[in-house]
Motif scaffolding. Structure first.
Motif, mmCIF file in Angstrom:
data_model
loop_
_atom_site.group_PDB
_atom_site.id
_atom_site.type_symbol
_atom_site.label_atom_id
_atom_site.label_comp_id
_atom_site.label_asym_id
_atom_site.label_seq_id
_atom_site.Cartn_x
_atom_site.Cartn_y
_atom_site.Cartn_z
ATOM 1 N N VAL A 139 -5.628 7.384 -3.711
ATOM 2 C CA VAL A 139 -6.015 6.296 -4.607
ATOM 3 C C VAL A 139 -6.559 6.905 -5.888
ATOM 4 O O VAL A 139 -7.543 7.650 -5.864
ATOM 5 N N LYS B 124 3.037 4.668 -4.950
ATOM 6 C CA LYS B 124 3.968 4.616 -6.070
ATOM 7 C C LYS B 124 4.073 6.034 -6.625
ATOM 8 O O LYS B 124 3.061 6.664 -6.918
ATOM 9 N N GLU C 264 -4.275 0.247 -15.993
ATOM 10 C CA GLU C 264 -3.513 -0.406 -14.919
ATOM 11 C C GLU C 264 -3.352 0.480 -13.686
ATOM 12 O O GLU C 264 -3.050 -0.018 -12.604
ATOM 13 N N LEU C 265 -3.567 1.775 -13.835
ATOM 14 C CA LEU C 265 -3.458 2.686 -12.691
ATOM 15 C C LEU C 265 -4.686 2.638 -11.785
ATOM 16 O O LEU C 265 -4.627 3.112 -10.644
ATOM 17 N N ASN D 135 -7.298 2.194 -9.092
ATOM 18 C CA ASN D 135 -7.257 1.776 -7.688
ATOM 19 C C ASN D 135 -5.849 1.629 -7.119
ATOM 20 O O ASN D 135 -5.667 0.963 -6.104
ATOM 21 N N GLN D 136 -4.870 2.270 -7.741
ATOM 22 C CA GLN D 136 -3.503 2.253 -7.220
ATOM 23 C C GLN D 136 -3.305 3.427 -6.262
ATOM 24 O O GLN D 136 -3.854 4.503 -6.462
ATOM 25 N N THR D 137 -2.506 3.200 -5.233
ATOM 26 C CA THR D 137 -2.122 4.284 -4.329
ATOM 27 C C THR D 137 -0.879 4.935 -4.923
ATOM 28 O O THR D 137 0.146 4.273 -5.096
ATOM 29 N N VAL D 138 -0.997 6.227 -5.251
ATOM 30 C CA VAL D 138 0.074 6.920 -5.958
ATOM 31 C C VAL D 138 0.347 8.287 -5.349
ATOM 32 O O VAL D 138 -0.467 8.818 -4.592
ATOM 33 N N ASN E 272 0.804 -1.219 0.000
ATOM 34 C CA ASN E 272 0.000 0.000 0.000
ATOM 35 C C ASN E 272 0.841 1.275 0.000
ATOM 36 O O ASN E 272 0.296 2.355 0.053
#
Length: 163
Positions: free
Chosen positions: A136, A26, A68-69, A71-74, A23
């Motif tokens: 997110v 990125k 691909e991004l 729901n990514q934590t960035v 988590n």
């Protein structure tokens, strides 16, 4: 019995640390919001400040996003275009890659704008300064009076951008 608890402890500790690492945000940049191989239309250099209606049209409303991004934590750096808040804090804003986008120059393509909401709001000291937003990110369209976006973000933190 001691061995069982020791093994269980290390197993749980490993799962917790793996979960925390998974988590960890990125760090991404604006080019990461454009699919590889897509030739992006940029209007930053060609933008006119003369205020005519034609020069304020948002380009490439069908600009592709990077699924691909979702729901990514960035963490993403950029500049704020305020949408909701008061004189002390903002709770909703557009994050854009360069100063003045959507205000002084036409908006960039939707895949270069992120609609951000932050629950408790955040003070923004100066709208001229770059910030980094962590949260997110979702691949979804948002439309407002100023622009259409290809991404949204539920932010959990905002900090000054540092190189």
């Amino acid at each position: 019995m001691k061995i069982f608890f020791r093994v269980a402890f290390f197993l749980c500790a490993g799962l917790v640390s793996t979960h925390l690492l998974a988590n960890e945000p990125k760090e991404i940049f604006w080019e990461d919001l454009i699919p590889k191989g897509h030739l992006q239309i940029s209007n930053q250099d060609a933008a006119s400040h003369d205020g005519t209606e034609q020069n304020w049209v948002q380009p490439d409303l069908n600009a592709p996003v990077v699924p691909e991004l979702n729901n990514q934590t960035v963490t993403l750096p950029g500049f704020v275009v305020p949408l909701e808040g008061n004189s002390e804090i903002i709770t909703e804003f557009l994050l854009v890659p360069y100063f003045g986008a959507c205000i002084h120059v036409p908006p960039p393509p939707p895949n270069q704008i992120v609609h951000v909401k932050i629950k408790d709001g955040v003070p923004i000291e100066s709208l001229y300064d770059a910030i980094s937003v962590t949260g997110v990110i979702k691949v979804e369209t948002w439309k407002g009076d100023m622009a259409q976006t290809g991404y949204t973000m539920q932010a959990v933190g905002v900090a000054p951008f540092e190189l």
